[in-house]
Design a protein around this motif. Sequence first.
Motif, PDB file in Angstrom:
ATOM      1  N   VAL A  47      60.268  -1.533 -40.768  1.00 51.62           N
ATOM      2  CA  VAL A  47      61.454  -1.895 -41.550  1.00 51.62           C
ATOM      3  C   VAL A  47      61.057  -1.993 -43.022  1.00 51.62           C
ATOM      4  O   VAL A  47      60.061  -2.643 -43.345  1.00 51.62           O
ATOM      5  N   GLU A  48      61.821  -1.315 -43.893  1.00 55.65           N
ATOM      6  CA  GLU A  48      61.597  -1.477 -45.329  1.00 55.65           C
ATOM      7  C   GLU A  48      62.474  -2.631 -45.791  1.00 55.65           C
ATOM      8  O   GLU A  48      63.683  -2.645 -45.513  1.00 55.65           O
ATOM      9  N   VAL A  49      61.859  -3.583 -46.452  1.00 60.87           N
ATOM     10  CA  VAL A  49      62.601  -4.759 -46.933  1.00 60.87           C
ATOM     11  C   VAL A  49      62.851  -4.548 -48.428  1.00 60.87           C
ATOM     12  O   VAL A  49      61.901  -4.448 -49.202  1.00 60.87           O
ATOM     13  N   ILE A  51      64.574  -5.907 -51.918  1.00 65.35           N
ATOM     14  CA  ILE A  51      65.121  -7.092 -52.589  1.00 65.35           C
ATOM     15  C   ILE A  51      65.720  -6.613 -53.906  1.00 65.35           C
ATOM     16  O   ILE A  51      65.075  -5.889 -54.665  1.00 65.35           O
ATOM     17  N   ARG A  52      66.964  -7.031 -54.141  1.00 59.03           N
ATOM     18  CA  ARG A  52      67.672  -6.579 -55.349  1.00 59.03           C
ATOM     19  C   ARG A  52      68.097  -7.765 -56.208  1.00 59.03           C
ATOM     20  O   ARG A  52      68.640  -8.732 -55.677  1.00 59.03           O
ATOM     21  N   ASN A  53      67.869  -7.627 -57.529  1.00 58.62           N
ATOM     22  CA  ASN A  53      68.336  -8.633 -58.479  1.00 58.62           C
ATOM     23  C   ASN A  53      69.467  -8.088 -59.347  1.00 58.62           C
ATOM     24  O   ASN A  53      70.337  -8.831 -59.788  1.00 58.62           O
ATOM     25  N   GLY A  57      70.759   2.218 -57.967  1.00 58.75           N
ATOM     26  CA  GLY A  57      70.469   3.072 -56.816  1.00 58.75           C
ATOM     27  C   GLY A  57      71.535   3.010 -55.743  1.00 58.75           C
ATOM     28  O   GLY A  57      72.742   2.986 -56.023  1.00 58.75           O
ATOM     29  N   SER A  58      71.059   2.922 -54.486  1.00 61.60           N
ATOM     30  CA  SER A  58      71.986   3.135 -53.356  1.00 61.60           C
ATOM     31  C   SER A  58      73.074   2.068 -53.240  1.00 61.60           C
ATOM     32  O   SER A  58      74.169   2.356 -52.775  1.00 61.60           O
ATOM     33  N   ILE A  59      72.816   0.847 -53.700  1.00 62.04           N
ATOM     34  CA  ILE A  59      73.853  -0.197 -53.576  1.00 62.04           C
ATOM     35  C   ILE A  59      75.051   0.132 -54.492  1.00 62.04           C
ATOM     36  O   ILE A  59      76.182  -0.237 -54.185  1.00 62.04           O
ATOM     37  N   VAL A 132      64.296  -5.086 -61.307  1.00 61.37           N
ATOM     38  CA  VAL A 132      65.665  -4.771 -60.865  1.00 61.37           C
ATOM     39  C   VAL A 132      65.756  -4.839 -59.343  1.00 61.37           C
ATOM     40  O   VAL A 132      66.609  -5.527 -58.777  1.00 61.37           O
ATOM     41  N   ASP A 133      64.856  -4.119 -58.673  1.00 62.31           N
ATOM     42  CA  ASP A 133      64.774  -4.153 -57.203  1.00 62.31           C
ATOM     43  C   ASP A 133      63.412  -3.626 -56.779  1.00 62.31           C
ATOM     44  O   ASP A 133      62.683  -3.047 -57.593  1.00 62.31           O
ATOM     45  N   PHE A 134      63.065  -3.871 -55.539  1.00 59.92           N
ATOM     46  CA  PHE A 134      61.778  -3.358 -55.041  1.00 59.92           C
ATOM     47  C   PHE A 134      61.753  -3.390 -53.526  1.00 59.92           C
ATOM     48  O   PHE A 134      62.568  -4.043 -52.881  1.00 59.92           O
ATOM     49  N   LYS A 135      60.781  -2.644 -52.981  1.00 60.43           N
ATOM     50  CA  LYS A 135      60.660  -2.505 -51.530  1.00 60.43           C
ATOM     51  C   LYS A 135      59.344  -3.109 -51.042  1.00 60.43           C
ATOM     52  O   LYS A 135      58.299  -2.911 -51.681  1.00 60.43           O
ATOM     53  N   LEU A 136      59.421  -3.837 -49.947  1.00 59.35           N
ATOM     54  CA  LEU A 136      58.212  -4.404 -49.345  1.00 59.35           C
ATOM     55  C   LEU A 136      58.077  -3.928 -47.909  1.00 59.35           C
ATOM     56  O   LEU A 136      59.076  -3.596 -47.270  1.00 59.35           O
ATOM     57  N   CYS A 160      59.424   0.182 -56.957  1.00 59.13           N
ATOM     58  CA  CYS A 160      60.156  -0.873 -57.683  1.00 59.13           C
ATOM     59  C   CYS A 160      61.043  -0.204 -58.741  1.00 59.13           C
ATOM     60  O   CYS A 160      60.718   0.876 -59.229  1.00 59.13           O
ATOM     61  N   ARG A 161      62.113  -0.865 -59.117  1.00 54.67           N
ATOM     62  CA  ARG A 161      62.805  -0.448 -60.345  1.00 54.67           C
ATOM     63  C   ARG A 161      62.418  -1.464 -61.425  1.00 54.67           C
ATOM     64  O   ARG A 161      62.650  -2.662 -61.265  1.00 54.67           O
ATOM     65  N   LEU A 162      61.838  -0.943 -62.497  1.00 49.82           N
ATOM     66  CA  LEU A 162      61.344  -1.785 -63.581  1.00 49.82           C
ATOM     67  C   LEU A 162      61.972  -1.290 -64.883  1.00 49.82           C
ATOM     68  O   LEU A 162      61.784  -0.121 -65.241  1.00 49.82           O
ATOM     69  N   PHE A 176      61.120  10.166 -62.462  1.00 51.36           N
ATOM     70  CA  PHE A 176      60.918  11.409 -61.710  1.00 51.36           C
ATOM     71  C   PHE A 176      62.208  11.780 -60.965  1.00 51.36           C
ATOM     72  O   PHE A 176      62.688  12.906 -61.061  1.00 51.36           O
ATOM     73  N   ARG A 177      62.767  10.784 -60.236  1.00 54.60           N
ATOM     74  CA  ARG A 177      63.959  11.060 -59.424  1.00 54.60           C
ATOM     75  C   ARG A 177      65.100  11.604 -60.278  1.00 54.60           C
ATOM     76  O   ARG A 177      65.884  12.409 -59.828  1.00 54.60           O
ATOM     77  N   ARG A 178      65.220  11.102 -61.501  1.00 57.06           N
ATOM     78  CA  ARG A 178      66.350  11.500 -62.349  1.00 57.06           C
ATOM     79  C   ARG A 178      65.932  12.502 -63.423  1.00 57.06           C
ATOM     80  O   ARG A 178      66.659  12.688 -64.422  1.00 57.06           O
TER      81      ARG A 178
END
Length: 216
Positions: A47-49, A51-53, A57-59, A132-136, A160-162, A176-178
């Motif tokens: 499971v990718e966790v 966390i968004r502040n 992105g996808s949200i 901004v957000d990141f994956k754990l 992470c989004r920084l 890179f993605r954009r």
Amino acid sequence: MQGKGVLNNRISEYVFTQLATIGIPTHFVRSLSMREQLVRAVEIIPVEVVIRNIAAGSICKRLGLEEGTPLPRAIVEYYYKDDALGDPMVGEEHITAFGWAQDFEMDEIIHMALRINDFLSGLFTGIGIKLVDFKLEFGRFYTEEHVQIILADEISPDGCRLWDMKTNEKLDKDRFRRDLGGEIEAYQEVARRMGVLPSADIRDIAEGENRKKRKG
Ligand code: UDP
């Protein structure tokens, strides 16, 4: 991308070491070389966790939010790790019903994820960056006496989004993605602000390591 592995290795090592100081158990043992770490072997929880502040992105697509909107509080989301399915978003219900993790393990994961978010938000604020957000990712670490949930994988600008605090410039994989260019410069900037930028030029290091590898 020449040098990205070296930068991510340094950044992730720094972040994991800092997290250990506040009592977060992690798989990191020690650095072995510019591109290698010794880590504890875990049974990964699939499971990718996330966390968004701040919405990005996808949200934004899913809920029609404008990128950059601060969220009312930190939001934790889960994605089932399955490339063929495109890592679909799932709820705690799916995770426990399908046995990917148990209830008490999820409690520990959420607790750790929120502590990590609080700590890292402060750490990045201190160097002029918005987290901004990141994956754990978490895993089960087995010892002879017990099983422990520990933080695994990596924490780097790849997951992470920084954003720069003043300019909102993206210092992460979205470059890179954009197709924005300047990925290495952005990763270097994060490492520099953390005080972990290798003193030699990153491209020279990467080239040297490649040469070593070619020689075998
Ligand atoms: N992320 C990641 N690996 C993935 C999916 C997402 O590291 O397979 C990170 C991504 O870098 C971002 C956060 O998780 O920091 C949230 O990603 P999002 O759901 O917005 O998806 P994306 O826009 O990356 O497709």
